[in-house]
Design a protein around this motif. Structure first.
Motif, mmCIF file in Angstrom:
data_model
loop_
_atom_site.group_PDB
_atom_site.id
_atom_site.type_symbol
_atom_site.label_atom_id
_atom_site.label_comp_id
_atom_site.label_asym_id
_atom_site.label_seq_id
_atom_site.Cartn_x
_atom_site.Cartn_y
_atom_site.Cartn_z
ATOM 1 N N SER A 202 0.834 -1.210 0.000
ATOM 2 C CA SER A 202 0.000 0.000 0.000
ATOM 3 C C SER A 202 0.862 1.251 0.000
ATOM 4 O O SER A 202 0.537 2.239 -0.663
ATOM 5 C CB SER A 202 -0.965 -0.008 1.179
ATOM 6 O OG SER A 202 -0.274 0.052 2.393
ATOM 7 N N LYS A 203 1.978 1.233 0.703
ATOM 8 C CA LYS A 203 2.873 2.399 0.709
ATOM 9 C C LYS A 203 3.527 2.603 -0.657
ATOM 10 O O LYS A 203 3.681 3.736 -1.110
ATOM 11 C CB LYS A 203 3.921 2.263 1.801
ATOM 12 C CG LYS A 203 3.333 2.446 3.186
ATOM 13 C CD LYS A 203 4.375 2.295 4.254
ATOM 14 C CE LYS A 203 3.754 2.422 5.637
ATOM 15 N NZ LYS A 203 4.744 2.296 6.698
ATOM 16 N N ALA B 129 10.846 7.915 -0.983
ATOM 17 C CA ALA B 129 9.651 7.646 -0.177
ATOM 18 C C ALA B 129 9.411 8.753 0.845
ATOM 19 O O ALA B 129 8.280 9.231 1.009
ATOM 20 C CB ALA B 129 9.787 6.303 0.523
ATOM 21 N N ALA C 273 5.850 9.019 2.407
ATOM 22 C CA ALA C 273 5.672 7.629 2.842
ATOM 23 C C ALA C 273 6.820 7.261 3.776
ATOM 24 O O ALA C 273 7.974 7.428 3.435
ATOM 25 C CB ALA C 273 5.662 6.692 1.649
ATOM 26 N N GLN C 274 6.480 6.798 4.937
ATOM 27 C CA GLN C 274 7.484 6.347 5.889
ATOM 28 C C GLN C 274 7.541 4.824 5.828
ATOM 29 O O GLN C 274 6.651 4.145 6.319
ATOM 30 C CB GLN C 274 7.127 6.813 7.304
ATOM 31 C CG GLN C 274 7.106 8.317 7.452
ATOM 32 C CD GLN C 274 8.457 8.952 7.162
ATOM 33 O OE1 GLN C 274 9.507 8.418 7.508
ATOM 34 N NE2 GLN C 274 8.435 10.090 6.495
ATOM 35 N N LEU C 275 8.578 4.312 5.189
ATOM 36 C CA LEU C 275 8.736 2.862 5.054
ATOM 37 C C LEU C 275 9.619 2.341 6.178
ATOM 38 O O LEU C 275 10.675 2.918 6.455
ATOM 39 C CB LEU C 275 9.372 2.506 3.714
ATOM 40 C CG LEU C 275 8.574 2.840 2.464
ATOM 41 C CD1 LEU C 275 9.420 2.584 1.220
ATOM 42 C CD2 LEU C 275 7.304 2.026 2.400
ATOM 43 N N GLU D 253 9.874 -2.997 5.103
ATOM 44 C CA GLU D 253 9.079 -2.582 3.951
ATOM 45 C C GLU D 253 9.986 -2.049 2.846
ATOM 46 O O GLU D 253 9.790 -2.361 1.675
ATOM 47 C CB GLU D 253 8.076 -1.505 4.357
ATOM 48 C CG GLU D 253 6.963 -2.021 5.231
ATOM 49 C CD GLU D 253 6.120 -0.922 5.833
ATOM 50 O OE1 GLU D 253 4.952 -1.200 6.156
ATOM 51 O OE2 GLU D 253 6.607 0.211 6.005
#
Length: 152
Positions: free
Chosen positions: A60-61, A105, A110-112, A116
């Motif tokens: 989803s990220k 990211a 987005a914080q992976l 992830e």
């Protein structure tokens, strides 16, 4: 024989594939006699379930990063894609490493997690070089490499 083995071992390259492996081993271990073996089996099953959760979260990220990237740079022409790639290729070596992918990211909101990021990196690095080339980045951007996010 080697080709068949390599084909099936690719399953273990994906987070969800390792999850299946953990579930299988955990079920076999939990079925054994003895409390310690059962506990080990339960632990492996928990790791399998966690692998599926990490895979789903990364998927989803990655989808969100892709949508944000395309909307920010707005075009699917080669110049726009190259401009985006160069913005994140900090050292100018024409490839993105994991730290530069983290930068992509982060800049797009987005914080992976570490796991992830590893899963996303393995997905985009289709030639297993340990780096994401411009060609791999472009395929992902254009959707030519239709990313099956369940593959994360």
């Amino acid at each position: 024989c080697r080709a068949r083995l390599e084909y099936w071992l690719k399953l273990l390259q994906r987070v969800w594939g390792r999850g299946i492996f953990y579930l299988l081993l955990g079920a076999m271990q939990a079925a054994q006699d003895g409390m310690l073996r059962t506990l080990c089996g339960i632990g492996l099953i928990a790791m399998g379930i966690l692998s599926f959760i990490v895979s789903r979260g990364a998927s989803s990220k990655l989808n969100a990063v892709h949508a944000q990237l395309v909307s920010q740079f707005g075009s699917k022409d080669d110049a726009a894609i190259r401009r985006a790639f160069r913005q994140f290729d900090r050292n100018g070596d024409e490839v993105l490493d994991s730290s530069e992918l983290t930068l992509v990211a982060t800049n797009l909101g987005a914080q992976l997690s570490r796991d992830e990021l590893k899963a996303v990196f393995e997905l985009l690095d289709s030639d297993d070089s340990g780096r994401i080339s411009y060609a791999e980045f472009k395929k992902w951007w254009l959707g030519a490499k239709e990313v099956d996010y369940s593959m994360v």
